[in-house]
Design an enzyme around this catalytic site. Structure first.
Site, PDB file in Angstrom:
ATOM      1  N   THR A 113       0.831  -1.202   0.000  1.00 54.64           N
ATOM      2  CA  THR A 113       0.000   0.000   0.000  1.00 54.64           C
ATOM      3  C   THR A 113       0.863   1.248   0.000  1.00 54.64           C
ATOM      4  O   THR A 113       2.008   1.250   0.459  1.00 54.64           O
ATOM      5  CB  THR A 113      -0.944   0.033   1.224  1.00 54.64           C
ATOM      6  OG1 THR A 113      -0.197   0.348   2.411  1.00 54.64           O
ATOM      7  CG2 THR A 113      -1.661  -1.292   1.404  1.00 54.64           C
ATOM      8  N   ASP A 137      -4.015   5.866   2.699  1.00 53.05           N
ATOM      9  CA  ASP A 137      -3.454   6.926   3.532  1.00 53.05           C
ATOM     10  C   ASP A 137      -3.649   6.487   4.974  1.00 53.05           C
ATOM     11  O   ASP A 137      -4.788   6.352   5.444  1.00 53.05           O
ATOM     12  CB  ASP A 137      -4.183   8.237   3.258  1.00 53.05           C
ATOM     13  CG  ASP A 137      -3.637   9.409   4.060  1.00 53.05           C
ATOM     14  OD1 ASP A 137      -2.893   9.182   5.038  1.00 53.05           O
ATOM     15  OD2 ASP A 137      -3.973  10.564   3.722  1.00 53.05           O
ATOM     16  N   SER A 196      10.061   0.696  14.155  1.00 53.64           N
ATOM     17  CA  SER A 196      10.483   1.767  15.050  1.00 53.64           C
ATOM     18  C   SER A 196      11.809   2.306  14.512  1.00 53.64           C
ATOM     19  O   SER A 196      11.952   2.510  13.306  1.00 53.64           O
ATOM     20  CB  SER A 196      10.604   1.246  16.479  1.00 53.64           C
ATOM     21  OG  SER A 196      11.030   2.244  17.365  1.00 53.64           O
ATOM     22  N   TYR A 198      10.505  13.404  16.412  1.00 55.11           N
ATOM     23  CA  TYR A 198      10.603  12.068  15.811  1.00 55.11           C
ATOM     24  C   TYR A 198      10.829  11.011  16.886  1.00 55.11           C
ATOM     25  O   TYR A 198      10.190   9.950  16.870  1.00 55.11           O
ATOM     26  CB  TYR A 198      11.737  12.048  14.788  1.00 55.11           C
ATOM     27  CG  TYR A 198      11.908  10.731  14.073  1.00 55.11           C
ATOM     28  CD1 TYR A 198      10.868  10.167  13.354  1.00 55.11           C
ATOM     29  CD2 TYR A 198      13.132  10.057  14.111  1.00 55.11           C
ATOM     30  CE1 TYR A 198      11.039   8.957  12.688  1.00 55.11           C
ATOM     31  CE2 TYR A 198      13.310   8.855  13.436  1.00 55.11           C
ATOM     32  CZ  TYR A 198      12.254   8.302  12.732  1.00 55.11           C
ATOM     33  OH  TYR A 198      12.426   7.106  12.074  1.00 55.11           O
ATOM     34  N   LYS A 234       8.491   7.585  17.845  1.00 52.02           N
ATOM     35  CA  LYS A 234       9.018   6.222  17.875  1.00 52.02           C
ATOM     36  C   LYS A 234       8.991   5.638  19.290  1.00 52.02           C
ATOM     37  O   LYS A 234       8.816   4.428  19.455  1.00 52.02           O
ATOM     38  CB  LYS A 234      10.434   6.182  17.285  1.00 52.02           C
ATOM     39  CG  LYS A 234      10.463   6.457  15.790  1.00 52.02           C
ATOM     40  CD  LYS A 234       9.534   5.514  15.030  1.00 52.02           C
ATOM     41  CE  LYS A 234       9.575   5.722  13.534  1.00 52.02           C
ATOM     42  NZ  LYS A 234       8.662   4.797  12.814  1.00 52.02           N
TER      43      LYS A 234
END
Length: 274
Positions: free
Chosen positions: A31, A55, A132, A146, A150
């Site tokens: 996808t 999406d 991750s 960021y 994670k």
């Protein structure tokens, strides 16, 4: 033969993992937000690899893609939550317009995709692979937003691993260090605001100085991920590459130092006799 449902297949690990699975004879649902970017992937595999638009920030799109996968292949037994990107910049430099979309993709997109897939996986068992990062093990200046996404992936994954054990579903948290994909080139955004106060600590030039020089071989990493999905004794945490292992070792040592150095004082905070 396994059937894989993989998000974020337009580039990077998602693209390589989809091709690796198909080349070994597995079925793959690949996808991407813009399905035109991955349409050519399906051509060599005679229906074993299909491409679907999705999406991850759209929960209805996630449910529709899962339903289509069930219609075509009858289900799937490996979910790979790979879609994501990074935002670099100091915490003070970021704006809601920059960091909220990051959480929508990296955290809430993973949640919505997983929620859509779980009814299928609970029937078949299988594996959830959550991508991750070494950034999910320890935080550093300049990558706080960021890192936060994670770290969230790590916590969600550990909770899922506990919740899904009765259904025979395993969770694998993949924690790559720097690998030579196009992640640094196309999947990192920078905060528009750059304050001189953070010039020394925000790693503004990390992308420009490291892109194309990463030590990690992505094809070797993909082979290890596939092997872990196949293994009966796969770990919950799978750091990939020397840099990720070094991050983990430093984090463990620092955490142990903090725990040990304040042990007596912190243990004394319980009620007497508790």
């Amino acid at each position: 033969m396994r059937t894989w449902f993989i998000t974020g297949c337009s580039s990077g690990f998602g693209h390589r993992l989809a091709l690796a699975a198909a080349r070994r004879g597995d079925q793959v649902i690949a996808t991407a937000r813009d399905v035109r970017t991955i349409a050519a992937m399906a051509e060599p595999f005679a229906g074993r690899l299909i491409t679907l638009p999705m999406d991850v920030t759209d929960s209805a799109a996630a449910r529709a893609a899962v339903a289509k996968a069930v219609e075509i292949f009858g289900g799937f037994d490996v979910l790979v939550n790979n879609a994501g990107y990074a935002l670099f910049g100091a915490i003070e430099e970021g704006t809601p317009e920059e960091y909220r979309p990051l959480f929508e993709v990296n955290v809430f997109g993973l949640i919505e995709t997983t929620r859509a897939a779980l009814p299928v996986l609970r029937r078949s068992g299988g594996t959830i692979v959550n991508m991750s990062s070494g950034a999910g093990i320890a935080g550093r200046g300049g990558g706080g937003y960021y890192h936060a996404t994670k770290f969230a992936v790590e916590g969600i994954s550990e909770a899922l691993a506990d919740e899904l054990t009765p259904f025979g579903i395993r969770v694998l948290i993949v924690e790559p260090g720097p690998f030579r994909t196009d992640f640094l080139g196309r999947s990192i955004a920078m905060t528009a605001r750059q304050m001189p106060e953070y010039a020394a600590s925000s790693r503004r030039h990390y992308r420009d100085t490291n892109d194309g020089h990463q030590a990690g071989d992505p094809d070797k990493a993909v082979a290890v991920i596939v092997a872990a999905v196949d293994a009966e004794d796969a770990p919950l945490h799978l750091p990939l590459g020397g840099a990720a292992h070094a991050i983990a070792e430093r984090k463990l040592a620092a955490f142990r130092h903090d725990i040990d150095s304040w042990r007596d004082l912190t243990l004394a905070t319980d009620f007497d006799g508790a």
